[in-house]
Design a protein around this motif. Structure first.
Motif, PDB file in Angstrom:
ATOM      1  N   SER A 151      -9.780  -3.233 -13.327  1.00  0.00           N
ATOM      2  CA  SER A 151     -10.700  -4.732 -12.888  1.00  0.00           C
ATOM      3  C   SER A 151     -12.648  -4.708 -12.526  1.00  0.00           C
ATOM      4  CB  SER A 151     -10.007  -5.248 -11.567  1.00  0.00           C
ATOM      5  OG  SER A 151     -10.556  -5.169 -10.468  1.00  0.00           O
ATOM      6  N   PRO A 171      -5.496 -11.304  -9.732  1.00  0.00           N
ATOM      7  CA  PRO A 171      -5.241 -10.432  -8.648  1.00  0.00           C
ATOM      8  C   PRO A 171      -4.029 -11.412  -7.025  1.00  0.00           C
ATOM      9  CG  PRO A 171      -7.860 -11.438  -8.853  1.00  0.00           C
ATOM     10  CD  PRO A 171      -6.432 -11.924  -9.668  1.00  0.00           C
ATOM     11  N   GLN A 221      -0.955  -9.280  -8.408  1.00  0.00           N
ATOM     12  CA  GLN A 221      -1.519  -7.983  -8.123  1.00  0.00           C
ATOM     13  C   GLN A 221      -1.266  -7.758  -6.597  1.00  0.00           C
ATOM     14  OE1 GLN A 221      -4.762  -6.441  -9.857  1.00  0.00           O
ATOM     15  NE2 GLN A 221      -3.732  -6.057 -11.681  1.00  0.00           N
ATOM     16  N   GLN A 222      -1.614  -8.521  -5.721  1.00  0.00           N
ATOM     17  CA  GLN A 222      -1.387  -8.782  -4.576  1.00  0.00           C
ATOM     18  C   GLN A 222      -0.120  -8.711  -3.864  1.00  0.00           C
ATOM     19  OE1 GLN A 222      -4.423 -10.488  -1.757  1.00  0.00           O
ATOM     20  NE2 GLN A 222      -5.856 -10.164  -3.511  1.00  0.00           N
ATOM     21  N   ASN A 275       0.165 -10.406   2.501  1.00  0.00           N
ATOM     22  CA  ASN A 275      -0.163  -9.033   2.149  1.00  0.00           C
ATOM     23  C   ASN A 275      -1.017  -8.595   3.128  1.00  0.00           C
ATOM     24  OD1 ASN A 275      -1.926  -6.597   1.378  1.00  0.00           O
ATOM     25  ND2 ASN A 275      -1.514  -8.020  -0.324  1.00  0.00           N
ATOM     26  N   HIS A 326      -1.523   2.284  -0.817  1.00  0.00           N
ATOM     27  CA  HIS A 326      -1.998   1.498  -1.503  1.00  0.00           C
ATOM     28  C   HIS A 326      -2.559   0.012  -0.627  1.00  0.00           C
ATOM     29  CE1 HIS A 326      -1.001   1.025  -5.552  1.00  0.00           C
ATOM     30  NE2 HIS A 326       0.163   1.281  -5.522  1.00  0.00           N
ATOM     31  N   HIS A 348      -6.348   0.768  -0.706  1.00  0.00           N
ATOM     32  CA  HIS A 348      -6.891  -0.073  -1.919  1.00  0.00           C
ATOM     33  C   HIS A 348      -7.730  -1.815  -1.764  1.00  0.00           C
ATOM     34  CE1 HIS A 348      -6.479   3.245  -4.869  1.00  0.00           C
ATOM     35  NE2 HIS A 348      -5.890   3.247  -3.864  1.00  0.00           N
ATOM     36  N   ASN A 349      -7.203  -2.318  -1.217  1.00  0.00           N
ATOM     37  CA  ASN A 349      -7.578  -3.785  -1.374  1.00  0.00           C
ATOM     38  C   ASN A 349      -7.466  -4.846   0.726  1.00  0.00           C
ATOM     39  OD1 ASN A 349      -8.068  -6.415  -1.372  1.00  0.00           O
ATOM     40  ND2 ASN A 349      -6.462  -6.875  -2.153  1.00  0.00           N
ATOM     41  N   LYS A 365      -8.960  -9.566   3.318  1.00  0.00           N
ATOM     42  CA  LYS A 365      -8.361 -10.661   3.290  1.00  0.00           C
ATOM     43  C   LYS A 365      -8.244 -11.078   4.486  1.00  0.00           C
ATOM     44  CE  LYS A 365      -5.097  -8.329   2.218  1.00  0.00           C
ATOM     45  NZ  LYS A 365      -5.499  -6.297   1.049  1.00  0.00           N
ATOM     46  N   SER A 413     -11.737 -10.349  -8.489  1.00  0.00           N
ATOM     47  CA  SER A 413     -11.169  -9.176  -8.507  1.00  0.00           C
ATOM     48  C   SER A 413      -9.807  -8.309  -7.672  1.00  0.00           C
ATOM     49  CB  SER A 413     -12.115  -8.168  -8.945  1.00  0.00           C
ATOM     50  OG  SER A 413     -12.657  -8.208 -10.054  1.00  0.00           O
ATOM     51  N   PHE A 414     -10.524  -9.202  -6.221  1.00  0.00           N
ATOM     52  CA  PHE A 414      -9.315  -8.784  -5.287  1.00  0.00           C
ATOM     53  C   PHE A 414      -9.075 -10.136  -4.085  1.00  0.00           C
ATOM     54  CE2 PHE A 414     -11.728  -5.011  -6.433  1.00  0.00           C
ATOM     55  CZ  PHE A 414     -10.272  -4.100  -6.243  1.00  0.00           C
ATOM     56  N   GLN A 415      -9.421 -11.240  -5.244  1.00  0.00           N
ATOM     57  CA  GLN A 415      -8.892 -12.564  -4.803  1.00  0.00           C
ATOM     58  C   GLN A 415      -9.051 -13.305  -4.911  1.00  0.00           C
ATOM     59  OE1 GLN A 415     -12.265 -12.247  -1.218  1.00  0.00           O
ATOM     60  NE2 GLN A 415     -13.653 -13.949  -2.673  1.00  0.00           N
TER      61      GLN A 415
END
Length: 399
Positions: free
Chosen positions: A124, A233, A236-237, A331, A370, A373-374, A379, A397-399
């Protein structure tokens, strides 16, 4: 047990049978790393690779929640297979987020017909793969890290940047395209069979009819795209949070079975059976309660993703935001609970459980790799900001 899938559902029944087969060699496969070719062959034979593809292109037309629960089931025994199964759909259905519906449907039809497994080299935010125009196509040079599934893929969903790194393009190509080198260099402490290392590109040609949509601004922190096209994203999450939940479930059930069959009471407990110890009973009750809560929140988040995906291009920013909050909440809890269960399982099993031969440590390693990574911190802040009336998480990319 509460974590059992309803096997009256034919896809869940297949998933349970596969999980049982994966479990036989899960510890050995984790130690071996590399390519899970035997597991992939079983997965292809099951027909589950076309589960989410639309029915009118030859798929089964199931919702995301079905695939997420199947990935969770796999992760009870083999976290790598839970990850790879979910990322297969992230790659192939992600083609539908590129603004080129006709070409995406072409690939979906071919994927259903050929029973393809999909990997990705579309990291990403890594500026490491660049393309230059060549006629009506492109020539790519560079590499991508974190290319889960590429090592066993039939097809790859790919992305690259222009030479100055300001724009990104997307395409789908055969995994054996000339110049594509799967490095097989993943050395993470967990998810050892996911192939999440590097893929290198040496003069790789991308043809015009393989490109999906036009160039998009490369802004990984914040996306300006239409809401539906920013669901990647959340997908993936969702995949990873269900790997967390499945790992927690699997670890808890594994620990219970070991406790009942092998654990011995502590010398000062005054008991004849380890499972009669009130300390052990309380700890199991607590771990079960936490795992059950994470499962229910994961189910809620899966339904939120179903709703968002079903809206297609009509998805609004607020609807996307509600799904983002649901997925982020799930998550955070899933990661926290999974880390706790996979760590504390050794306390309730006892010292003899902590051997390399048994391989129970794979549950913790698969979760730990994992959750880094996030980060849960960001979050959690997103959920808190929303609760305080500061708006939904900004798509990125992550949210």
């Amino acid at each position: 047990m509460t974590f059992d899938l309803d096997t009256s559902n034919p896809w869940y029944a297949k998933a349970v049978r596969l999980r049982e087969q994966f479990a036989v060699d899960a510890a050995a496969n984790d130690k071996a790393g590399g390519q899970p070719l035997a597991q992939l062959a079983l997965l292809k034979e099951s027909g589950l690779l076309k589960l989410l593809l639309p029915a009118d292109v030859g798929g089964d037309g199931q919702p995301w929640s079905t695939a997420l629960r199947i990935g969770r089931e796999f992760a009870k025994a083999d976290g790598a297979m839970g990850h790879l199964y979910g990322y297969h759909f992230s790659a192939v259905l992600g083609l539908g987020l590129r603004g080129d519906a006709e070409r995406a449907r072409h690939y979906w039809r071919e994927s259903a017909r050929n029973n393809w497994f999909w990997g990705n080299t579309a990291n990403s935010f890594s500026k490491s793969l660049f393309g230059r125009a060549d006629g009506d196509g492109f020539i790519l040079d560079g590499f991508r890290p974190f290319t889960s599934g590429s090592h066993i893929a039939d097809r790859l969903a790919i992305a690259w940047e222009n030479q100055d790194g300001t724009e990104r393009r997307f395409a789908a190509i055969p995994a054996d395209r000339a110049g594509v080198v799967i490095e097989h260099d993943w050395d993470g402490l967990g998810q050892t069979q996911t192939g999440s290392g590097r893929v290198s590109y040496h003069g790789v040609r991308v043809h015009a009819d393989e490109i999906l949509g036009g160039a998009a601004p490369f802004q990984p922190a914040v996306s300006r795209a239409a809401p539906f096209r920013t669901l990647g994203p959340l997908i993936q999450q969702s995949v990873l949070l269900n790997v967390f939940v499945g790992s927690a479930q699997g670890a808890l059930l594994t620990a219970r079975d070991y406790t009942l069959a092998h654990s011995r009471p502590w010398i000062h407990s005054g008991l004849q059976r380890h499972d009669d110890d009130p300390w052990i009973q309380r700890q199991y009750g607590d771990l079960f309660t936490q795992t059950r809560a994470a499962t229910l929140l994961a189910d809620r988040a899966a339904l939120a993703l179903d709703r968002a995906w079903s809206r297609g291009e009509a998805l609004t920013a607020d609807e996307r935001g509600e799904a983002a909050v649901a997925v982020a909440s799930a998550n955070v809890l899933a990661g926290s609970v999974a880390l706790r269960v996979t760590r504390e399982m050794f306390e309730v099993m006892g010292a003899r459980s902590a051997t390399r031969k048994l391989g129970f440590d794979r549950y913790w390693r698969n979760v730990r790799i994992h959750t880094l990574h996030n980060p849960a911190e960001y979050k959690t802040r997103n959920v808190g900001s929303w609760l305080l009336g500061l708006g939904h998480p900004a798509p990125g990319s992550f949210q």
